[in-house]
Design a protein around this motif. Sequence first.
Motif, PDB file in Angstrom:
ATOM      1  N   LYS A 273       0.835  -1.206   0.000  1.00  0.00           N
ATOM      2  CA  LYS A 273       0.000   0.000   0.000  1.00  0.00           C
ATOM      3  C   LYS A 273       0.872   1.258   0.000  1.00  0.00           C
ATOM      4  O   LYS A 273       0.669   2.167  -0.810  1.00  0.00           O
ATOM      5  CB  LYS A 273      -0.930   0.006   1.206  1.00  0.00           C
ATOM      6  N   ALA A 274       1.858   1.312   0.890  1.00  0.00           N
ATOM      7  CA  ALA A 274       2.750   2.465   0.937  1.00  0.00           C
ATOM      8  C   ALA A 274       3.553   2.580  -0.353  1.00  0.00           C
ATOM      9  O   ALA A 274       3.747   3.677  -0.881  1.00  0.00           O
ATOM     10  CB  ALA A 274       3.685   2.367   2.136  1.00  0.00           C
ATOM     11  N   ALA A 275       4.014   1.447  -0.880  1.00  0.00           N
ATOM     12  CA  ALA A 275       4.807   1.461  -2.112  1.00  0.00           C
ATOM     13  C   ALA A 275       3.985   1.975  -3.291  1.00  0.00           C
ATOM     14  O   ALA A 275       4.480   2.755  -4.110  1.00  0.00           O
ATOM     15  CB  ALA A 275       5.350   0.065  -2.407  1.00  0.00           C
ATOM     16  N   ASN A 276       2.736   1.553  -3.371  1.00  0.00           N
ATOM     17  CA  ASN A 276       1.873   2.031  -4.459  1.00  0.00           C
ATOM     18  C   ASN A 276       1.586   3.524  -4.323  1.00  0.00           C
ATOM     19  O   ASN A 276       1.602   4.252  -5.314  1.00  0.00           O
ATOM     20  CB  ASN A 276       0.564   1.240  -4.498  1.00  0.00           C
ATOM     21  N   LEU A 277       1.342   3.985  -3.100  1.00  0.00           N
ATOM     22  CA  LEU A 277       1.122   5.418  -2.901  1.00  0.00           C
ATOM     23  C   LEU A 277       2.378   6.210  -3.253  1.00  0.00           C
ATOM     24  O   LEU A 277       2.290   7.285  -3.849  1.00  0.00           O
ATOM     25  CB  LEU A 277       0.704   5.702  -1.458  1.00  0.00           C
ATOM     26  N   ALA A 278       3.535   5.683  -2.894  1.00  0.00           N
ATOM     27  CA  ALA A 278       4.796   6.347  -3.238  1.00  0.00           C
ATOM     28  C   ALA A 278       4.970   6.412  -4.752  1.00  0.00           C
ATOM     29  O   ALA A 278       5.368   7.446  -5.300  1.00  0.00           O
ATOM     30  CB  ALA A 278       5.968   5.631  -2.594  1.00  0.00           C
ATOM     31  N   ALA A 279       4.661   5.319  -5.437  1.00  0.00           N
ATOM     32  CA  ALA A 279       4.792   5.290  -6.898  1.00  0.00           C
ATOM     33  C   ALA A 279       3.846   6.301  -7.546  1.00  0.00           C
ATOM     34  O   ALA A 279       4.217   6.998  -8.496  1.00  0.00           O
ATOM     35  CB  ALA A 279       4.522   3.882  -7.427  1.00  0.00           C
ATOM     36  N   LEU A 280       2.632   6.388  -7.036  1.00  0.00           N
ATOM     37  CA  LEU A 280       1.673   7.370  -7.558  1.00  0.00           C
ATOM     38  C   LEU A 280       2.164   8.793  -7.307  1.00  0.00           C
ATOM     39  O   LEU A 280       2.033   9.671  -8.168  1.00  0.00           O
ATOM     40  CB  LEU A 280       0.299   7.166  -6.917  1.00  0.00           C
ATOM     41  N   THR A 281       2.736   9.015  -6.129  1.00  0.00           N
ATOM     42  CA  THR A 281       3.292  10.333  -5.796  1.00  0.00           C
ATOM     43  C   THR A 281       4.407  10.693  -6.765  1.00  0.00           C
ATOM     44  O   THR A 281       4.459  11.806  -7.297  1.00  0.00           O
ATOM     45  CB  THR A 281       3.823  10.342  -4.352  1.00  0.00           C
TER      46      THR A 281
ATOM     47  N   ALA B 188       4.812   9.654  -9.715  1.00  0.00           N
ATOM     48  CA  ALA B 188       4.269   9.831 -11.059  1.00  0.00           C
ATOM     49  C   ALA B 188       3.564  11.182 -11.203  1.00  0.00           C
ATOM     50  O   ALA B 188       3.088  11.523 -12.283  1.00  0.00           O
ATOM     51  CB  ALA B 188       3.303   8.694 -11.386  1.00  0.00           C
ATOM     52  N   GLY B 189       3.478  11.925 -10.094  1.00  0.00           N
ATOM     53  CA  GLY B 189       2.854  13.238 -10.143  1.00  0.00           C
ATOM     54  C   GLY B 189       1.361  13.245  -9.905  1.00  0.00           C
ATOM     55  O   GLY B 189       0.712  14.276 -10.081  1.00  0.00           O
ATOM     56  N   LEU B 190       0.807  12.112  -9.525  1.00  0.00           N
ATOM     57  CA  LEU B 190      -0.626  12.042  -9.259  1.00  0.00           C
ATOM     58  C   LEU B 190      -0.925  12.498  -7.835  1.00  0.00           C
ATOM     59  O   LEU B 190      -0.082  12.358  -6.946  1.00  0.00           O
ATOM     60  CB  LEU B 190      -1.116  10.608  -9.461  1.00  0.00           C
ATOM     61  N   PRO B 191      -2.119  13.029  -7.601  1.00  0.00           N
ATOM     62  CA  PRO B 191      -2.452  13.479  -6.249  1.00  0.00           C
ATOM     63  C   PRO B 191      -2.643  12.291  -5.300  1.00  0.00           C
ATOM     64  O   PRO B 191      -3.313  11.314  -5.636  1.00  0.00           O
ATOM     65  CB  PRO B 191      -3.758  14.253  -6.432  1.00  0.00           C
ATOM     66  N   THR B 192      -2.035  12.375  -4.155  1.00  0.00           N
ATOM     67  CA  THR B 192      -2.173  11.350  -3.112  1.00  0.00           C
ATOM     68  C   THR B 192      -2.342  12.055  -1.772  1.00  0.00           C
ATOM     69  O   THR B 192      -2.043  13.255  -1.658  1.00  0.00           O
ATOM     70  CB  THR B 192      -0.928  10.442  -3.042  1.00  0.00           C
ATOM     71  N   PRO B 193      -2.798  11.339  -0.755  1.00  0.00           N
ATOM     72  CA  PRO B 193      -2.968  11.985   0.550  1.00  0.00           C
ATOM     73  C   PRO B 193      -1.646  12.265   1.256  1.00  0.00           C
ATOM     74  O   PRO B 193      -1.638  12.861   2.320  1.00  0.00           O
ATOM     75  CB  PRO B 193      -3.808  10.981   1.331  1.00  0.00           C
ATOM     76  N   GLY B 194      -0.523  11.815   0.674  1.00  0.00           N
ATOM     77  CA  GLY B 194       0.765  12.002   1.343  1.00  0.00           C
ATOM     78  C   GLY B 194       0.927  10.986   2.455  1.00  0.00           C
ATOM     79  O   GLY B 194       0.178  10.023   2.550  1.00  0.00           O
ATOM     80  N   GLY B 195       1.900  11.182   3.276  1.00  0.00           N
ATOM     81  CA  GLY B 195       2.088  10.283   4.399  1.00  0.00           C
ATOM     82  C   GLY B 195       3.504   9.749   4.467  1.00  0.00           C
ATOM     83  O   GLY B 195       4.433  10.341   3.916  1.00  0.00           O
ATOM     84  N   PHE B 196       3.645   8.622   5.128  1.00  0.00           N
ATOM     85  CA  PHE B 196       4.953   8.033   5.340  1.00  0.00           C
ATOM     86  C   PHE B 196       4.833   6.525   5.392  1.00  0.00           C
ATOM     87  O   PHE B 196       3.748   5.974   5.588  1.00  0.00           O
ATOM     88  CB  PHE B 196       5.576   8.559   6.639  1.00  0.00           C
ATOM     89  N   GLY B 197       5.958   5.851   5.194  1.00  0.00           N
ATOM     90  CA  GLY B 197       6.018   4.401   5.306  1.00  0.00           C
ATOM     91  C   GLY B 197       6.876   4.025   6.502  1.00  0.00           C
ATOM     92  O   GLY B 197       7.868   4.686   6.792  1.00  0.00           O
ATOM     93  N   VAL B 198       6.467   2.986   7.206  1.00  0.00           N
ATOM     94  CA  VAL B 198       7.243   2.465   8.329  1.00  0.00           C
ATOM     95  C   VAL B 198       7.878   1.161   7.875  1.00  0.00           C
ATOM     96  O   VAL B 198       7.182   0.223   7.483  1.00  0.00           O
ATOM     97  CB  VAL B 198       6.358   2.241   9.573  1.00  0.00           C
ATOM     98  N   ASP B 199       9.195   1.121   7.934  1.00  0.00           N
ATOM     99  CA  ASP B 199       9.960  -0.049   7.497  1.00  0.00           C
ATOM    100  C   ASP B 199       9.562  -1.275   8.322  1.00  0.00           C
ATOM    101  O   ASP B 199       9.349  -1.175   9.537  1.00  0.00           O
ATOM    102  CB  ASP B 199      11.450   0.241   7.676  1.00  0.00           C
TER     103      ASP B 199
END
Length: 56
Positions: A22-30, A32-43
Amino acid sequence: MAGIVVPLSEAEAADSARFGPKAANLAALTHAGLPTPGGFGVDAEAYRLQMRALGL
């Protein structure tokens, strides 16, 4: 060791093995320049560190 908590805007956040799909997909979308809610990933290492700290 890289950071345990990484903003999704960082390139390393797209690593699904470390941060989950989920975090990886949101990062990839970010990235790519697409709007996302932002946030962070926990390793996932954070979980392993906590388990060791608890002696489990």
